[in-house]
Design a protein around this motif. Structure first.
Motif, mmCIF file in Angstrom:
data_model
loop_
_atom_site.group_PDB
_atom_site.id
_atom_site.type_symbol
_atom_site.label_atom_id
_atom_site.label_comp_id
_atom_site.label_asym_id
_atom_site.label_seq_id
_atom_site.Cartn_x
_atom_site.Cartn_y
_atom_site.Cartn_z
ATOM 1 N N ASP B 26 -4.176 5.943 -2.920
ATOM 2 C CA ASP B 26 -5.098 5.206 -1.854
ATOM 3 C C ASP B 26 -5.820 6.066 -1.118
ATOM 4 O OD1 ASP B 26 -6.283 3.088 -0.217
ATOM 5 O OD2 ASP B 26 -4.381 2.352 0.580
ATOM 6 N N GLY B 27 -7.515 5.640 -0.737
ATOM 7 C CA GLY B 27 -7.700 6.372 -0.566
ATOM 8 C C GLY B 27 -8.275 7.185 -1.239
ATOM 9 N N PHE C 213 -4.417 -3.655 6.179
ATOM 10 C CA PHE C 213 -3.166 -2.579 7.133
ATOM 11 C C PHE C 213 -4.222 -2.109 7.872
ATOM 12 C CE2 PHE C 213 -0.106 -3.338 3.736
ATOM 13 C CZ PHE C 213 0.406 -4.608 4.075
ATOM 14 N N ASP C 214 -5.227 -1.403 7.468
ATOM 15 C CA ASP C 214 -6.343 -1.170 8.840
ATOM 16 C C ASP C 214 -7.574 -1.777 9.001
ATOM 17 O OD1 ASP C 214 -4.913 0.969 8.823
ATOM 18 O OD2 ASP C 214 -5.250 2.285 8.056
ATOM 19 N N SER C 215 -7.902 -2.777 8.551
ATOM 20 C CA SER C 215 -8.475 -3.319 8.931
ATOM 21 C C SER C 215 -8.959 -3.645 10.898
ATOM 22 C CB SER C 215 -8.293 -5.180 8.721
ATOM 23 O OG SER C 215 -7.591 -5.564 9.877
ATOM 24 N N MET D 1 -6.055 1.261 5.615
ATOM 25 C CA MET D 1 -5.581 1.987 4.172
ATOM 26 C C MET D 1 -4.347 1.094 4.207
ATOM 27 S SD MET D 1 -6.314 4.769 3.309
ATOM 28 C CE MET D 1 -5.115 6.173 3.094
ATOM 29 N N ASN D 2 -3.482 0.426 2.714
ATOM 30 C CA ASN D 2 -2.993 -0.087 2.324
ATOM 31 C C ASN D 2 -1.434 -0.225 2.202
ATOM 32 O OD1 ASN D 2 -4.808 -2.193 0.867
ATOM 33 N ND2 ASN D 2 -5.765 -0.050 0.397
ATOM 34 N N THR D 3 -1.108 0.946 2.842
ATOM 35 C CA THR D 3 0.250 1.022 3.026
ATOM 36 C C THR D 3 0.904 0.047 5.243
ATOM 37 O OG1 THR D 3 0.719 2.495 1.571
ATOM 38 C CG2 THR D 3 2.211 2.689 3.381
ATOM 39 N N PHE D 4 2.042 0.005 5.727
ATOM 40 C CA PHE D 4 2.583 -0.457 6.568
ATOM 41 C C PHE D 4 3.712 0.030 7.147
ATOM 42 C CE2 PHE D 4 3.413 -3.004 10.352
ATOM 43 C CZ PHE D 4 1.998 -2.591 11.343
ATOM 44 N N THR D 11 3.624 -0.858 0.384
ATOM 45 C CA THR D 11 2.440 -1.024 0.035
ATOM 46 C C THR D 11 1.354 -2.263 -0.647
ATOM 47 O OG1 THR D 11 3.032 1.559 -0.264
ATOM 48 C CG2 THR D 11 1.053 0.710 -1.487
ATOM 49 N N ILE D 12 0.714 -2.505 -0.731
ATOM 50 C CA ILE D 12 0.218 -3.904 -1.317
ATOM 51 C C ILE D 12 -0.907 -3.532 -2.399
ATOM 52 C CG2 ILE D 12 0.709 -4.956 0.312
ATOM 53 C CD1 ILE D 12 -1.836 -5.382 0.846
#
Lengths: 313, 313, 313, 313
Positions: B26-27, C213-215, D1-4, D11-12
């Motif tokens: 990611d990123g 998740f970082d919306s 980012m897509n991890t929480f 992670t999605i």
């Protein structure tokens, strides 16, 4: 950034010659007995106790517990521990922006922060910032060894864990009887020496650490390398194991507890503690700031120049 | 946990003998040209190219890009790169739960996960999981060297950074001409050897890394120690610097660019890159899984037992 | 935990009646002009300026900048901003451990922390802890609006962003002319009122926020709901949009800049800012601590009991 | 980012019309029985079961468990759950880059990712990406309700927690008997409707959540607002509480268990669960993609243009 940790989270702040420095420690269970006296022994060890070869700066390093404590016990809220800077002679460092000390952070700090870094005593790069790390370590040990919060730690304090650390080499000498002599020799020459510290933790339960990014080795090395003077970290046999064959290096398992006949893995397999002693060695380079004349670049007048540091550094 | 990174965030997943393993990255900025071929060279280096002494297991290691790519370019969404496991002979490993391999993760994995870990080929502890790390590294290098996204990287690709890595020692031997011989000797004995890898990055800008917990050394060491066989990491002079005096170890600054006459600090001061080559050495212990008979504990019958591993490991 | 943020990272600490409370702000670029006076306006807004209906406690709330500042400019190191507690009458709160205030955190705090929480004035749950949030917000605005560090923010301060916030409803009344009257009525009854605050940010660039998740909505709501009294957050049309059809709620795009004829999405699509005003409304419940007699449970004597709170809360 | 997530980390990845989408779930204890069938019920609820008003796209949504499972039980390693995209008609979406749908993420995605985003079906912004969230939720519930790993969850599964969620309002109508009618009316007009979902969790233990940044409300709202169509979140009385006085809104404590006579706080005080039902309502805006003709901007020809979406969206 200056915050580390998922469960036990440490934030450090402050500069060598600013008003104060310290740490905010989050994730501390409520009900832990804690007082200023708990910090005395480890702070004294950090300060160096007056032996030859340690930094000549002397401060009382009295911790102030600003938050997170009530009636002598932790509250579960963040614990802020602060140390006032009292003995700050800023004049000693005025020269360092034009004549950065070789192998010190002076030059990179100035470049990274576009000249706005606090240059006094190394500012936020000072070894003095490790006061916050030591204070956080005291709290961590309290958590391990206390039995005050049965709901949080499963009712059983880790009473059997023993941490020990010792210097195993100074300036290339491994004979502990000669350490004072090696240091005195270097000091006589206005010079400094490096060394190697070995830390050992006995009684660590099996199963701590996670595969890959939260491996026990990754987390420990991450923290150790955050200290500016540390240039090497090895576990168990470390660089020595790299010289061996598998048949020499492997630790044979000898009983149902998983005990092994040797400990070349330093208590960690696949990032997970295996019940053996955790053994880690840390290479500390010689202090960059020496009294002996050396050479640097004069960034004001643009030429190579001699550098002699006078007074405490 | 299996996720690392603040800006460039890598998640790894998979087991040696499961359906597939890989990484979610990611990123990654949008617009980066990327294809399966970009991974070939580094995957081949990881596999070992057929030289003596590397793991005998052979698979094609073809990456599948599952998400984050559209019309041959990254989209800004997470990039998922997956590798199918095809050559999985599970039968080879059935014995390992009762006879854990010394110095391998077999025993700690079983204890940490209460016997539910996937034992086949080391499961998630397998060196094969580093496929995801290599794939993420390929993407990272693409990001450094590409100029496709001027808004994201300031318009200037880091074209001048050069990474190189080489084995500098195998089984105690530092003469590169004799490496094949050292390995062949060990293999003849059914044994394995450790070694030391030196990585060097030239052209790294000054100012990367942060003081303390995000120091360049902390982050690099964290990642390096996530690989199970790594037991030591040192930067620049490393453990050798710990034997020196400051006057010997300090790197004199010689010009206005901050160039230094030596590089004992390995390109990092106070956790911040100083423009010199980043030099890091990594100690890899000898592969734990050896063909030579050794001793372990038979957890089923509760006695010390000989262990001979047959076939790929 | 008490730390939030990836790039701009805020740690808060302290209790209502402890020695001090405040914040450590990390990720602040070096070179930002900052002084105690910069905090005055926002601290005064937090304090309530003497109008009817706000908390009667009066303190000077003078920030002390403990670290991260040198010669009036930020250094790039963590910025610690601390507020001493001076007006602390602990005696007022002694009753609260046996008679927890309804709808306050007294009871959950005592249970979560096994009775070790600091009960004085709500301890770490006090609204006074928002002093640290306000201070961090002041620093954030300084970063947005300053042009001192061209390397860090691309040379262009966000001079065109305007933040505004106003109370749009108090105690069910939406007529701003009557707000004082509504509050005075409640106070006369020893009661409190809730309300709704609307915040608007004009001039926010397109493209901030990340999918999922970082919306932009996730991050803003996370922070807003960290304030104990906040019970609702909505963006743009919010709960009102849920009553509409798509043809009524959609914002038609009307020009090449992406301007829209309406702003029911509150400036955010798919978690990403779209260049329109960011509009967010926050529901604040009525202050739980009221002077009017109410009912609670007497945990000491184990019966339902009347509760009358005397003095500041 | 897509991890929480800190302990349970999700992670999605994936896009609506890419090869596959899914999730990597880390922090799952070993030994949990898990199979493809466990996902069926919640995946069916997400898909909409064929009722009027739900998305017409039909796919089987069969989860593939790629990693982290061995012999039908979780291994402690990351669990990767993947869904193949099969029914992808890319042609439907070719028009969207020049004619972005009003109130959809089409335009911001294109701007944020400089035109490199995957435009097909909304790409990574598609509601279809919530498949990964649903799958992660299934695993989370398994963890709560299972008793397989006594060491990890203290030996007591949370057998008494009951989750329920229902639609409480559609298109402004709160009479559940008329929901189908409201939807049918809108569909007849080629239009869409918004609505409000209420979720309730009964039997949640007291003491979950942390003060401030990890408050129960902050974490739940963070996740809920990560879903693109969610525009409002409220707990307990929510926006309604903002209209009340403290004496009306406070929840009187009535017994030694901390039970209260009302539940205006929605089970959370000061960010900490209080043992009452957790009650949260979520405002979902009407689907932006409607069949009815609407207006957008034609970015190719640079003028306002009508937009009619044909086929699935």
């Amino acid at each position: 950034m200056n915050t580390f940790g998922r469960f036990f989270r440490v934030t450090i702040f402050g500069e060598s010659h600013g008003e104060a420095l310290g740490t905010v420690v989050d994730g501390v269970p409520a009900g832990l007995a804690l007082g200023v006296d708990d910090f005395a022994a480890d702070l004294a060890r950090r300060r160096g106790g007056g032996g030859a070869g340690t930094t000549p700066r002397r401060e009382d390093d009295v911790p102030e517990i600003i938050s997170g404590l009530y009636n002598g016990r932790t509250t579960g809220a963040p614990l802020t521990i602060m140390f006032r800077n009292t003995n700050t002679r800023s004049g000693d460092y005025a020269n360092l922006t034009t004549h950065p000390r070789p192998s010190h952070a002076d030059l990179v700090a100035s470049r990274k922060f576009h000249g706005h870094n606090d240059p006094r005593g190394g500012g936020h790069f000072s070894g003095r910032v490790t006061l916050g790390l030591v204070a956080a370590g005291v709290v961590a040990k309290k958590m391990l060894f206390s039995d005050t919060d049965p709901l949080e730690n499963g009712g059983s304090a880790q009473k059997n864990i023993v941490f020990s650390s010792s210097i195993v080499q100074i300036g290339g000498c491994s004979d502990k009887n000669r350490f004072d002599e090696v240091i005195a020799d270097a000091m006589r020459d206005g010079d400094s020496v490096g060394g190697v510290i070995e830390c050992r933790a006995t009684g660590v339960p099996t199963g701590l650490g996670e595969p890959f990014f939260d491996s026990a080795e990754s987390l420990a090395a991450h923290l150790l390398f955050s200290i500016p003077a540390v240039k090497g970290v090895e576990f168990g046999g470390g660089f020595g194991s790299a010289r061996l064959r598998g048949s020499q290096n492997n630790d044979p398992i000898v009983d149902a507890q998983g005990s092994t006949a040797s400990n070349n893995d330093g208590g960690i397999n696949g990032g997970i503690t295996n019940g053996n002693d955790i053994v880690v060695r840390v290479a500390v380079k010689p202090t960059a700031s020496i009294a002996r004349p050396q050479q640097t670049y004069n960034f004001k007048e643009q030429h190579i120049a001699p550098l002699t540091i006078v007074g405490p550094a």
